[in-house]
Design a protein around this motif. Structure first.
Motif, mmCIF file in Angstrom:
data_model
loop_
_atom_site.group_PDB
_atom_site.id
_atom_site.type_symbol
_atom_site.label_atom_id
_atom_site.label_comp_id
_atom_site.label_asym_id
_atom_site.label_seq_id
_atom_site.Cartn_x
_atom_site.Cartn_y
_atom_site.Cartn_z
ATOM 1 N N HIS A 62 -8.364 -6.326 -1.191
ATOM 2 C CA HIS A 62 -7.095 -5.942 -1.506
ATOM 3 C C HIS A 62 -6.909 -6.129 -3.115
ATOM 4 O O HIS A 62 -7.145 -7.233 -3.567
ATOM 5 C CB HIS A 62 -5.996 -6.665 -0.970
ATOM 6 C CG HIS A 62 -6.125 -6.501 0.655
ATOM 7 N ND1 HIS A 62 -5.721 -5.557 1.495
ATOM 8 C CD2 HIS A 62 -6.232 -7.454 1.683
ATOM 9 C CE1 HIS A 62 -6.028 -5.818 2.723
ATOM 10 N NE2 HIS A 62 -6.544 -7.271 2.512
ATOM 11 N N ARG A 113 0.807 -1.190 0.101
ATOM 12 C CA ARG A 113 0.188 -0.018 -0.071
ATOM 13 C C ARG A 113 0.884 1.260 -0.070
ATOM 14 O O ARG A 113 0.717 2.271 -0.986
ATOM 15 C CB ARG A 113 -0.831 0.018 1.111
ATOM 16 C CG ARG A 113 -2.314 -0.551 0.983
ATOM 17 C CD ARG A 113 -3.354 -0.403 1.998
ATOM 18 N NE ARG A 113 -2.747 -0.509 3.293
ATOM 19 C CZ ARG A 113 -2.713 -1.751 3.899
ATOM 20 N NH1 ARG A 113 -3.302 -2.931 3.127
ATOM 21 N NH2 ARG A 113 -2.522 -2.407 5.222
ATOM 22 N N THR A 130 -3.306 -1.734 -7.682
ATOM 23 C CA THR A 130 -3.657 -0.643 -8.564
ATOM 24 C C THR A 130 -3.312 -0.453 -9.824
ATOM 25 O O THR A 130 -2.264 -1.320 -10.307
ATOM 26 C CB THR A 130 -2.978 0.580 -7.849
ATOM 27 O OG1 THR A 130 -1.631 0.277 -7.700
ATOM 28 C CG2 THR A 130 -3.506 0.516 -6.176
ATOM 29 N N SER A 139 -4.580 -1.436 -3.268
ATOM 30 C CA SER A 139 -5.674 -0.441 -2.597
ATOM 31 C C SER A 139 -6.417 -1.538 -1.600
ATOM 32 O O SER A 139 -6.592 -2.600 -2.226
ATOM 33 C CB SER A 139 -6.417 0.432 -3.363
ATOM 34 O OG SER A 139 -7.055 -0.487 -4.347
ATOM 35 N N THR A 140 -6.901 -1.017 -0.617
ATOM 36 C CA THR A 140 -7.687 -1.683 0.176
ATOM 37 C C THR A 140 -8.826 -1.234 0.480
ATOM 38 O O THR A 140 -9.084 0.077 0.720
ATOM 39 C CB THR A 140 -6.909 -2.069 1.558
ATOM 40 O OG1 THR A 140 -5.751 -2.516 1.174
ATOM 41 C CG2 THR A 140 -7.792 -2.777 2.525
ATOM 42 N N SER A 141 -10.114 -1.889 0.512
ATOM 43 C CA SER A 141 -11.395 -1.209 0.811
ATOM 44 C C SER A 141 -12.024 -2.088 1.786
ATOM 45 O O SER A 141 -11.714 -3.485 1.749
ATOM 46 C CB SER A 141 -12.335 -1.163 -0.296
ATOM 47 O OG SER A 141 -12.610 -2.283 -0.740
#
Length: 43
Positions: free
Chosen positions: A32, A16, A35, A22-24
């Motif tokens: 995860h 990251r 990008t 990118s992590t939501s």
């Protein structure tokens, strides 16, 4: 896989930080994703 949750967390933090992942989050679930920067490196 023989890898601890802590080790995975550390690796994801580095990825990251480099802008490669990118992590939501949704509650306790985390998604995860690579990008665009990571995709470009893999191409």
């Amino acid at each position: 896989m023989g890898v601890t949750a802590g080790a995975i967390s550390q690796h994801l933090g580095v990825l990251r930080g480099a802008g490669l992942v990118s992590t939501s989050r949704d509650g306790r679930t985390a998604l995860h994703l690579r990008t665009d920067r990571a995709e470009a490196l893999l191409a």
